[in-house]
Design a protein around this motif. Structure first.
Motif, PDB file in Angstrom:
ATOM      1  N   MET A 111      22.731  64.458  70.101  1.00 52.81           N
ATOM      2  CA  MET A 111      23.550  64.006  71.223  1.00 52.81           C
ATOM      3  C   MET A 111      24.756  63.235  70.716  1.00 52.81           C
ATOM      4  O   MET A 111      24.698  62.587  69.673  1.00 52.81           O
ATOM      5  CB  MET A 111      22.746  63.120  72.181  1.00 52.81           C
ATOM      6  N   VAL A 112      25.844  63.322  71.492  1.00 52.38           N
ATOM      7  CA  VAL A 112      27.042  62.511  71.279  1.00 52.38           C
ATOM      8  C   VAL A 112      27.226  61.653  72.529  1.00 52.38           C
ATOM      9  O   VAL A 112      27.375  62.172  73.636  1.00 52.38           O
ATOM     10  CB  VAL A 112      28.278  63.395  71.048  1.00 52.38           C
ATOM     11  N   ASN A 113      27.195  60.328  72.360  1.00 50.70           N
ATOM     12  CA  ASN A 113      27.251  59.387  73.476  1.00 50.70           C
ATOM     13  C   ASN A 113      28.658  58.809  73.605  1.00 50.70           C
ATOM     14  O   ASN A 113      29.091  58.010  72.762  1.00 50.70           O
ATOM     15  CB  ASN A 113      26.255  58.247  73.252  1.00 50.70           C
ATOM     16  N   ILE A 114      29.368  59.204  74.663  1.00 47.02           N
ATOM     17  CA  ILE A 114      30.737  58.715  74.860  1.00 47.02           C
ATOM     18  C   ILE A 114      30.708  57.296  75.416  1.00 47.02           C
ATOM     19  O   ILE A 114      30.126  57.046  76.477  1.00 47.02           O
ATOM     20  CB  ILE A 114      31.511  59.590  75.863  1.00 47.02           C
ATOM     21  N   MET A 115      31.376  56.388  74.734  1.00 50.49           N
ATOM     22  CA  MET A 115      31.523  55.035  75.266  1.00 50.49           C
ATOM     23  C   MET A 115      32.729  55.017  76.215  1.00 50.49           C
ATOM     24  O   MET A 115      33.825  54.565  75.865  1.00 50.49           O
ATOM     25  CB  MET A 115      31.687  54.031  74.126  1.00 50.49           C
ATOM     26  N   ALA A 116      32.502  55.534  77.414  1.00 44.81           N
ATOM     27  CA  ALA A 116      33.584  55.660  78.401  1.00 44.81           C
ATOM     28  C   ALA A 116      33.718  54.377  79.205  1.00 44.81           C
ATOM     29  O   ALA A 116      33.601  54.363  80.437  1.00 44.81           O
ATOM     30  CB  ALA A 116      33.337  56.868  79.305  1.00 44.81           C
ATOM     31  N   TYR A 117      33.935  53.299  78.494  1.00 49.02           N
ATOM     32  CA  TYR A 117      34.086  51.984  79.115  1.00 49.02           C
ATOM     33  C   TYR A 117      34.870  51.083  78.164  1.00 49.02           C
ATOM     34  O   TYR A 117      35.172  51.474  77.031  1.00 49.02           O
ATOM     35  CB  TYR A 117      32.730  51.354  79.452  1.00 49.02           C
ATOM     36  N   ASP A 118      35.230  49.883  78.636  1.00 51.31           N
ATOM     37  CA  ASP A 118      36.083  48.966  77.865  1.00 51.31           C
ATOM     38  C   ASP A 118      37.427  49.595  77.527  1.00 51.31           C
ATOM     39  O   ASP A 118      38.069  49.221  76.542  1.00 51.31           O
ATOM     40  CB  ASP A 118      35.386  48.500  76.578  1.00 51.31           C
ATOM     41  N   ILE A 119      37.844  50.548  78.346  1.00 54.66           N
ATOM     42  CA  ILE A 119      39.108  51.245  78.091  1.00 54.66           C
ATOM     43  C   ILE A 119      40.294  50.327  78.362  1.00 54.66           C
ATOM     44  O   ILE A 119      41.336  50.439  77.715  1.00 54.66           O
ATOM     45  CB  ILE A 119      39.179  52.527  78.947  1.00 54.66           C
ATOM     46  N   ALA A 120      40.145  49.402  79.306  1.00 50.91           N
ATOM     47  CA  ALA A 120      41.226  48.481  79.643  1.00 50.91           C
ATOM     48  C   ALA A 120      40.627  47.222  80.253  1.00 50.91           C
ATOM     49  O   ALA A 120      39.411  47.082  80.377  1.00 50.91           O
ATOM     50  CB  ALA A 120      42.213  49.135  80.609  1.00 50.91           C
ATOM     51  N   ARG A 121      41.480  46.312  80.609  1.00 47.87           N
ATOM     52  CA  ARG A 121      41.112  45.094  81.312  1.00 47.87           C
ATOM     53  C   ARG A 121      41.993  44.989  82.555  1.00 47.87           C
ATOM     54  O   ARG A 121      43.033  45.642  82.646  1.00 47.87           O
ATOM     55  CB  ARG A 121      41.322  43.856  80.431  1.00 47.87           C
ATOM     56  N   PRO A 122      41.607  44.157  83.541  1.00 45.35           N
ATOM     57  CA  PRO A 122      42.487  43.956  84.686  1.00 45.35           C
ATOM     58  C   PRO A 122      43.907  43.584  84.222  1.00 45.35           C
ATOM     59  O   PRO A 122      44.042  42.844  83.238  1.00 45.35           O
ATOM     60  CB  PRO A 122      41.825  42.789  85.428  1.00 45.35           C
ATOM     61  N   HIS A 166      34.745  43.532  83.965  1.00 44.19           N
ATOM     62  CA  HIS A 166      35.651  42.701  83.184  1.00 44.19           C
ATOM     63  C   HIS A 166      36.499  41.880  84.139  1.00 44.19           C
ATOM     64  O   HIS A 166      37.187  42.434  85.004  1.00 44.19           O
ATOM     65  CB  HIS A 166      36.573  43.557  82.309  1.00 44.19           C
ATOM     66  N   GLY A 167      36.439  40.572  83.984  1.00 42.04           N
ATOM     67  CA  GLY A 167      37.222  39.696  84.831  1.00 42.04           C
ATOM     68  C   GLY A 167      38.310  38.984  84.059  1.00 42.04           C
ATOM     69  O   GLY A 167      38.324  38.989  82.815  1.00 42.04           O
ATOM     70  N   ILE A 168      39.225  38.371  84.779  1.00 40.19           N
ATOM     71  CA  ILE A 168      40.274  37.566  84.166  1.00 40.19           C
ATOM     72  C   ILE A 168      40.316  36.198  84.848  1.00 40.19           C
ATOM     73  O   ILE A 168      39.676  35.980  85.870  1.00 40.19           O
ATOM     74  CB  ILE A 168      41.654  38.250  84.244  1.00 40.19           C
ATOM     75  N   ASP A 169      41.098  35.301  84.263  1.00 36.56           N
ATOM     76  CA  ASP A 169      41.265  33.941  84.776  1.00 36.56           C
ATOM     77  C   ASP A 169      39.921  33.215  84.808  1.00 36.56           C
ATOM     78  O   ASP A 169      39.302  33.047  83.766  1.00 36.56           O
ATOM     79  CB  ASP A 169      41.952  33.957  86.138  1.00 36.56           C
ATOM     80  N   SER A 170      39.428  32.837  85.978  1.00 37.30           N
ATOM     81  CA  SER A 170      38.188  32.053  86.048  1.00 37.30           C
ATOM     82  C   SER A 170      36.935  32.907  85.910  1.00 37.30           C
ATOM     83  O   SER A 170      35.830  32.379  85.762  1.00 37.30           O
ATOM     84  CB  SER A 170      38.131  31.278  87.368  1.00 37.30           C
ATOM     85  N   LEU A 171      37.066  34.216  85.944  1.00 38.95           N
ATOM     86  CA  LEU A 171      35.914  35.105  85.808  1.00 38.95           C
ATOM     87  C   LEU A 171      35.655  35.414  84.336  1.00 38.95           C
ATOM     88  O   LEU A 171      36.586  35.554  83.552  1.00 38.95           O
ATOM     89  CB  LEU A 171      36.165  36.415  86.562  1.00 38.95           C
ATOM     90  N   PRO A 172      34.383  35.540  83.937  1.00 39.71           N
ATOM     91  CA  PRO A 172      34.096  35.875  82.540  1.00 39.71           C
ATOM     92  C   PRO A 172      34.531  37.297  82.211  1.00 39.71           C
ATOM     93  O   PRO A 172      34.525  38.181  83.080  1.00 39.71           O
ATOM     94  CB  PRO A 172      32.574  35.728  82.439  1.00 39.71           C
ATOM     95  N   ASP A 173      34.912  37.519  80.946  1.00 43.85           N
ATOM     96  CA  ASP A 173      35.359  38.850  80.531  1.00 43.85           C
ATOM     97  C   ASP A 173      34.255  39.883  80.761  1.00 43.85           C
ATOM     98  O   ASP A 173      34.493  40.950  81.309  1.00 43.85           O
ATOM     99  CB  ASP A 173      35.774  38.831  79.060  1.00 43.85           C
ATOM    100  N   TYR A 174      33.036  39.563  80.335  1.00 43.92           N
ATOM    101  CA  TYR A 174      31.890  40.432  80.617  1.00 43.92           C
ATOM    102  C   TYR A 174      31.110  39.784  81.762  1.00 43.92           C
ATOM    103  O   TYR A 174      30.450  38.759  81.578  1.00 43.92           O
ATOM    104  CB  TYR A 174      31.004  40.601  79.379  1.00 43.92           C
TER     105      TYR A 174
END
Length: 258
Positions: A111-122, A166-174
């Motif tokens: 199998m090949v598992n695509i990490m189709a996430y963390d592509i960008a941030r807000p 993924h959050g920004i400012d007062s929200l945690p990144d993860y």
């Protein structure tokens, strides 16, 4: 509890170094492969997953070499020969399908598992299914096409889905999905082009990209429609307590009412 579940040891991850140096030398490659075999036998598990992020790239702050891609092929060949054909060998890959010679390695892999996430941030989505004004460099759909075009057959291709935001400012990144559901002073939005939700703050600023039960169900149906191998997710403990995202994925993939 369920002896039919396949258990693999995943080796590597973001900022996990040593791969380039080890894979550059025939003797250390074979020592590594032999240790994979030792671990598989000792723990009586079902295989090995290699998560080198990424051959020939130092993006994660690890050593790299222009020869990494060819050496990665040799490494997977050595691991396959060491663990045998009755055990599983899988890899995790960047959404863009870069850094791997897929035609050269695919016969060694289950199998090949695509990490189709963390592509960008807000203010962008980190896992949009399709393109919209809030999509970044690549979408999930484009990632699947990139892998198919690179030589990965659909029946070996697994789509990765995030169980967090993924959050920004007062929200945690993860941001845990359970925490997302408890947020106040944020406004829910649905991007019907990208097929994912997001939230804005009280000033109307794009503050959080994430997945919900609707978006993961749509992605699960996408996997079924395209006859892909299946779904993986990162990661189990980031779902809410009652596992709504995991259960939605399971029920959609199996068309189960349980």
């Amino acid at each position: 509890t369920n002896p039919e579940i396949k258990i693999l040891l995943s080796i590597g991850g973001w900022a996990a170094g040593g791969f380039s140096e080890m894979a550059a030398n025939d003797s250390t490659r074979k020592l590594f492969a032999a240790d994979c075999k030792r671990i598989v036998d000792y723990y009586q598990i079902d295989g090995i997953d290699v998560d080198w992020e990424y051959p020939s790239s130092s993006e994660a702050g690890i050593a790299s070499s222009p020869n990494d891609i060819d050496n990665f092929t040799l490494l997977l060949k050595d691991i396959r020969e060491a663990i045998g054909n009755d055990k599983m060998l899988t890899i995790a890959t960047i959404a863009d399908a870069l850094y791997v010679d897929f035609p050269a390695v695919i016969d060694y892999l289950d199998m090949v598992n695509i990490m189709a996430y963390d592509i960008a941030r807000p203010p962008f989505h980190h896992a949009p299914l399709y393109r919209s004004q809030y999509a970044g460099r690549i979408t999930t759909h484009e990632a699947v096409d990139a892998h198919l075009n690179a030589g990965v057959p659909a029946d070996k291709l697994v789509l990765g889905i995030p169980l967090y935001g993924h959050g920004i400012d007062s929200l945690p990144d993860y941001t845990y999905y359970g925490d997302i559901m408890q947020l106040k002073d944020y406004t829910f939005h649905w991007d019907d082009s990208a097929k994912v939700p997001y939230m804005t703050d009280k000033n109307g600023k794009f503050a959080l990209c994430y997945e919900d039960t609707n978006s993961v169900a749509i992605k699960a149906n996408y996997v079924l429609d395209r006859d892909l191998k299946g779904i993986m997710y990162w990661e189990y403990t980031l779902d809410a307590k009652e596992l709504p995202l995991v259960k939605t994925i399971y029920k959609t993939m199996t068309k189960s009412n349980n």
